[in-house]
Design a protein around this motif. Structure first.
Motif, PDB file in Angstrom:
ATOM      1  N   VAL A 149      -6.874  35.709  -8.676  1.00 21.65           N
ATOM      2  CA  VAL A 149      -6.618  36.155  -7.298  1.00 21.65           C
ATOM      3  C   VAL A 149      -7.308  35.234  -6.294  1.00 21.65           C
ATOM      4  CG1 VAL A 149      -7.046  38.004  -5.633  1.00 21.65           C
ATOM      5  CG2 VAL A 149      -6.221  38.563  -7.919  1.00 21.65           C
ATOM      6  N   ASP A 150      -8.563  34.908  -6.540  1.00 17.65           N
ATOM      7  CA  ASP A 150      -9.304  34.052  -5.601  1.00 17.65           C
ATOM      8  C   ASP A 150      -8.714  32.653  -5.529  1.00 17.65           C
ATOM      9  OD1 ASP A 150     -10.988  36.138  -5.052  1.00 17.65           O
ATOM     10  OD2 ASP A 150     -12.592  35.479  -6.392  1.00 17.65           O
ATOM     11  N   ILE A 151      -8.294  32.101  -6.676  1.00 17.46           N
ATOM     12  CA  ILE A 151      -7.705  30.754  -6.683  1.00 17.46           C
ATOM     13  C   ILE A 151      -6.378  30.751  -5.946  1.00 17.46           C
ATOM     14  CG2 ILE A 151      -6.772  28.923  -8.140  1.00 17.46           C
ATOM     15  CD1 ILE A 151      -8.770  29.801 -10.313  1.00 17.46           C
ATOM     16  N   TRP A 152      -5.495  31.678  -6.283  1.00 17.63           N
ATOM     17  CA  TRP A 152      -4.176  31.711  -5.667  1.00 17.63           C
ATOM     18  C   TRP A 152      -4.263  32.041  -4.185  1.00 17.63           C
ATOM     19  CZ3 TRP A 152      -0.405  34.457  -9.631  1.00 17.63           C
ATOM     20  CH2 TRP A 152      -0.450  33.766 -10.843  1.00 17.63           C
ATOM     21  N   GLU A 153      -5.159  32.963  -3.837  1.00 22.40           N
ATOM     22  CA  GLU A 153      -5.329  33.338  -2.428  1.00 22.40           C
ATOM     23  C   GLU A 153      -5.751  32.136  -1.598  1.00 22.40           C
ATOM     24  OE1 GLU A 153      -5.611  35.151   1.090  1.00 22.40           O
ATOM     25  OE2 GLU A 153      -5.003  36.288  -0.686  1.00 22.40           O
ATOM     26  N   TYR A 154      -6.710  31.359  -2.095  1.00 17.63           N
ATOM     27  CA  TYR A 154      -7.195  30.201  -1.354  1.00 17.63           C
ATOM     28  C   TYR A 154      -6.085  29.168  -1.154  1.00 17.63           C
ATOM     29  CZ  TYR A 154      -9.649  25.811  -0.453  1.00 17.63           C
ATOM     30  OH  TYR A 154     -10.033  24.602   0.079  1.00 17.63           O
ATOM     31  N   ILE A 155      -5.338  28.878  -2.222  1.00 12.82           N
ATOM     32  CA  ILE A 155      -4.316  27.831  -2.131  1.00 12.82           C
ATOM     33  C   ILE A 155      -3.155  28.283  -1.253  1.00 12.82           C
ATOM     34  CG2 ILE A 155      -2.655  26.495  -3.481  1.00 12.82           C
ATOM     35  CD1 ILE A 155      -4.690  26.466  -5.737  1.00 12.82           C
ATOM     36  N   ILE A 156      -2.754  29.541  -1.356  1.00 13.01           N
ATOM     37  CA  ILE A 156      -1.655  30.041  -0.527  1.00 13.01           C
ATOM     38  C   ILE A 156      -2.033  29.991   0.950  1.00 13.01           C
ATOM     39  CG2 ILE A 156      -0.355  32.123   0.068  1.00 13.01           C
ATOM     40  CD1 ILE A 156      -0.366  32.832  -2.907  1.00 13.01           C
ATOM     41  N   ALA A 157      -3.262  30.363   1.263  1.00 17.67           N
ATOM     42  CA  ALA A 157      -3.696  30.364   2.664  1.00 17.67           C
ATOM     43  C   ALA A 157      -4.018  28.968   3.168  1.00 17.67           C
ATOM     44  CB  ALA A 157      -4.910  31.287   2.821  1.00 17.67           C
ATOM     45  N   LEU A 164      -2.513  40.220  -3.743  1.00 19.68           N
ATOM     46  CA  LEU A 164      -2.045  39.183  -2.819  1.00 19.68           C
ATOM     47  C   LEU A 164      -1.102  39.744  -1.769  1.00 19.68           C
ATOM     48  CD1 LEU A 164      -1.426  36.221  -5.298  1.00 19.68           C
ATOM     49  CD2 LEU A 164      -3.442  36.675  -3.902  1.00 19.68           C
ATOM     50  N   GLN A 165      -0.614  40.963  -1.982  1.00 23.52           N
ATOM     51  CA  GLN A 165       0.170  41.738  -1.013  1.00 23.52           C
ATOM     52  C   GLN A 165       1.499  41.088  -0.634  1.00 23.52           C
ATOM     53  OE1 GLN A 165      -2.117  43.205   2.308  1.00 23.52           O
ATOM     54  NE2 GLN A 165      -3.911  43.691   1.039  1.00 23.52           N
ATOM     55  N   PHE A 166       2.220  40.591  -1.635  1.00 21.55           N
ATOM     56  CA  PHE A 166       3.601  40.180  -1.408  1.00 21.55           C
ATOM     57  C   PHE A 166       4.512  41.380  -1.638  1.00 21.55           C
ATOM     58  CE2 PHE A 166       1.666  36.045  -2.259  1.00 21.55           C
ATOM     59  CZ  PHE A 166       2.280  35.249  -1.293  1.00 21.55           C
ATOM     60  N   SER A 167       5.654  41.391  -0.965  1.00 22.17           N
ATOM     61  CA  SER A 167       6.540  42.554  -1.037  1.00 22.17           C
ATOM     62  C   SER A 167       7.459  42.517  -2.248  1.00 22.17           C
ATOM     63  CB  SER A 167       7.391  42.641   0.236  1.00 22.17           C
ATOM     64  OG  SER A 167       8.163  41.451   0.395  1.00 22.17           O
ATOM     65  N   HIS A 168       7.821  41.329  -2.728  1.00 25.66           N
ATOM     66  CA  HIS A 168       8.736  41.195  -3.863  1.00 25.66           C
ATOM     67  C   HIS A 168       8.206  40.130  -4.812  1.00 25.66           C
ATOM     68  CE1 HIS A 168      11.253  42.967  -0.722  1.00 25.66           C
ATOM     69  NE2 HIS A 168      12.122  43.335  -1.647  1.00 25.66           N
ATOM     70  N   VAL A 169       8.503  40.290  -6.090  1.00 26.42           N
ATOM     71  CA  VAL A 169       8.164  39.278  -7.079  1.00 26.42           C
ATOM     72  C   VAL A 169       9.239  39.278  -8.165  1.00 26.42           C
ATOM     73  CG1 VAL A 169       6.691  40.886  -8.375  1.00 26.42           C
ATOM     74  CG2 VAL A 169       6.402  38.428  -8.670  1.00 26.42           C
ATOM     75  N   ILE A 170       9.612  38.094  -8.598  1.00 26.72           N
ATOM     76  CA  ILE A 170      10.541  37.903  -9.717  1.00 26.72           C
ATOM     77  C   ILE A 170       9.817  37.092 -10.778  1.00 26.72           C
ATOM     78  CG2 ILE A 170      12.738  36.921 -10.472  1.00 26.72           C
ATOM     79  CD1 ILE A 170      13.786  37.296  -7.665  1.00 26.72           C
ATOM     80  N   VAL A 171       9.877  37.533 -12.028  1.00 27.13           N
ATOM     81  CA  VAL A 171       9.243  36.829 -13.143  1.00 27.13           C
ATOM     82  C   VAL A 171      10.333  36.130 -13.947  1.00 27.13           C
ATOM     83  CG1 VAL A 171       7.778  37.034 -15.176  1.00 27.13           C
ATOM     84  CG2 VAL A 171       7.414  38.553 -13.231  1.00 27.13           C
ATOM     85  N   ILE A 172      10.121  34.848 -14.246  1.00 31.05           N
ATOM     86  CA  ILE A 172      11.126  34.069 -14.967  1.00 31.05           C
ATOM     87  C   ILE A 172      10.425  33.109 -15.921  1.00 31.05           C
ATOM     88  CG2 ILE A 172      11.252  32.271 -13.193  1.00 31.05           C
ATOM     89  CD1 ILE A 172      14.277  32.106 -13.755  1.00 31.05           C
ATOM     90  N   HIS A 173      11.051  32.840 -17.056  1.00 34.38           N
ATOM     91  CA  HIS A 173      10.479  31.931 -18.045  1.00 34.38           C
ATOM     92  C   HIS A 173      10.586  30.489 -17.581  1.00 34.38           C
ATOM     93  CE1 HIS A 173      11.008  35.064 -21.445  1.00 34.38           C
ATOM     94  NE2 HIS A 173       9.748  35.012 -21.075  1.00 34.38           N
ATOM     95  N   ASP A 174       9.590  29.678 -17.938  1.00 31.30           N
ATOM     96  CA  ASP A 174       9.598  28.270 -17.535  1.00 31.30           C
ATOM     97  C   ASP A 174      10.744  27.499 -18.185  1.00 31.30           C
ATOM     98  OD1 ASP A 174       8.540  28.502 -20.059  1.00 31.30           O
ATOM     99  OD2 ASP A 174       6.701  27.382 -19.658  1.00 31.30           O
ATOM    100  N   HIS A 175      11.126  27.851 -19.409  1.00 29.66           N
ATOM    101  CA  HIS A 175      12.230  27.152 -20.069  1.00 29.66           C
ATOM    102  C   HIS A 175      13.564  27.441 -19.378  1.00 29.66           C
ATOM    103  CE1 HIS A 175      10.069  26.500 -24.207  1.00 29.66           C
ATOM    104  NE2 HIS A 175       9.360  26.117 -23.167  1.00 29.66           N
ATOM    105  N   VAL A 176      13.722  28.652 -18.894  1.00 31.97           N
ATOM    106  CA  VAL A 176      14.950  28.993 -18.167  1.00 31.97           C
ATOM    107  C   VAL A 176      15.015  28.202 -16.868  1.00 31.97           C
ATOM    108  CG1 VAL A 176      16.215  30.867 -17.039  1.00 31.97           C
ATOM    109  CG2 VAL A 176      15.035  31.281 -19.208  1.00 31.97           C
TER     110      VAL A 176
END
Length: 437
Positions: free
Chosen positions: A202-210, A250-262
């Motif tokens: 959370v701390d890593i992603w929060e910093y980079i997103i902001a 991170l308080q996003f409203s939507h998320v989609i999970v997808i495989h890296d190979h796809v």
């Protein structure tokens, strides 16, 4: 209907409300063992940052009153997990030397692209040159800027991303890589619990997103969506944790999970393909057809580019290079990784010895330049993908290959085991009811 599936994609319509979402409002996140790739779907390429965080230890957790270290409070991950804390001075297993000799013989009997015979410079000759190699000292003014940057970083309690390497030589910080070998880095040490690892992410992603994307917390709830790219062999139990942190922390409203190979097949505009993903700490293979990675074809090899970095040092120290690499030092391994990416190759036309310059500007030490001589180890190291015995310095041979295993997620109503058990229970209920009638 258009879907945003990667960087440089078109805008998307989300199915729930048919709401138009511009590509600039879709954030693609692909976490990895070494790097975190993150950016808007409209960006030509993602931001690539070291997937690591350094936290300053609290006062009193480093040195006790009698001057002894409190080792139980210290945890410092490196770029690659070594076998039982292996050091550079430990003797390598005999399989490593046997694999090296096999690859040397193969290269010696190979031909150049023009049909000429390849030749190999003896290791003894290369070692003799490296032992008398001259060392050049760099002027202190050239390192003043780096020293100023380091002083600014040391004012922070938490350091994230590429800056972790700059402060890695300071002993007051614990260093954590939340991702390891294609999954969450859970262990019994400091910061190794699932809760601690999730907080690091959370701390890593929060910093980079902001900081890198400039997306504030206020704008995320209504304006931004997330496409989360995960490995095909990732634990299903941990997917729920990642979705939870994206939406609730991170308080996003939507998320989609997808495989890296796809995503790879979509990016290559292919309806079906065999995908081989070579990462820093693992290699994954699967067959993808019509946007689905077929579970029965998934294979994971527990080694990658980071293990090649360790193998390169094992060969270079046999050549008598004038500097020493500490495999437990993040800064040392990062320098070695850069040398691997810069020097290693698959070019059969290059043979014999080559002279290269290595800049050693480790913080706290005098900056120097080394002139070193290297031979066919620059070609042998990449070939170790096909002879993993050369990687025995950092890879366990007992579980180097993993096949797909169905995992039960008991809180998932679409879990295969759950559906199978409930279907059998439903059939038995109907059968008993009919008998009663």
């Amino acid at each position: 209907m258009e879907h945003s599936v990667g960087f440089g994609s078109f805008p998307a319509y989300f199915c729930e409300t048919q709401e138009y979402v511009p590509a600039s409002n879709i954030i693609v996140i692909q976490p990895g063992s070494k790097y975190l790739r993150i950016g808007r779907a409209s960006d030509p390429e993602p931001h690539v940052n070291l997937h690591a965080i350094a936290r300053r230890r609290k006062t009193g957790q480093s040195i006790s009153s009698d001057g002894t270290n409190f080792t139980k409070f210290i945890h410092r991950d490196t770029l690659i997990s070594l076998l039982s804390g292996k050091s550079a001075e430990e003797k390598l297993p005999p399989e490593v030397e046997s694999a090296r000799l096999q690859l040397c013989h193969t290269l010696q009997t190979s031909l150049k692209p023009d049909g000429g015979q390849r030749y190999i410079t003896p290791t003894e000759q290369i070692s003799a040159f490296n032992k008398i190699s001259k060392v050049g000292v760099i002027c202190k003014e050239d390192t003043k800027v780096a020293d100023d940057i380091l002083k600014d970083l040391l004012q922070k309690e938490t350091v994230v991303g590429d800056d972790v390497i700059k402060i890695s030589t300071v002993p007051d910080y614990n260093i954590h890589f939340p991702w390891r070998r294609g999954g969450l880095n859970l262990h019994s040490g400091i910061g190794g619990s699932l809760t601690s690892v999730v907080n690091d992410i959370v701390d890593i992603w929060e910093y980079i997103i902001a900081d890198k994307l400039g997306v504030s917390l206020k704008d995320r709830t209504h304006n931004y969506r997330v496409l989360l790219v995960i490995p095909v062999m990732f634990s299903r139990l941990h997917i729920g944790e990642l979705v939870h942190l994206v939406m609730n922390q991170l308080q996003f409203s939507h998320v989609i999970v997808i495989h890296d190979h796809v995503c790879a097949t979509f990016g290559a505009a292919l309806s079906c393909a065999t995908v081989v993903d070579v990462g820093d700490q693992r290699i994954s293979i699967s067959c993808v057809e019509d946007g689905i990675s077929i579970p029965q074809t998934r294979i994971e090899l527990k080694y990658g580019g980071g293990d090649l970095t360790v193998a390169l040092w094992n060969l270079m120290r046999q050549s008598g290079v004038p500097f020493k690499i500490d495999l437990n030092s993040l800064w040392d391994l990062n320098l070695l990784s850069n040398l691997k990416e810069e020097l290693c190759h698959f070019d059969l036309s290059r043979c014999g010895s080559e002279e290269h310059t290595v800049l050693w500007d480790k913080p706290g030490e005098t900056a120097v330049r080394y002139n070193i001589l290297v031979g066919d180890e620059l070609l042998i190291v990449p070939l170790s993908y096909f002879n993993p015995d050369l990687l025995r310095g950092s890879v366990e041979t007992t579980d180097a290959i993993s096949l797909y295993k169905s995992q039960q997620a008991f809180d998932d109503p679409f879990d295969d085991a759950f559906i199978s058990e409930t279907a059998e229970s439903y059939d038995r209920t109907i059968f008993c009811t009919r008998d009663a009638l």
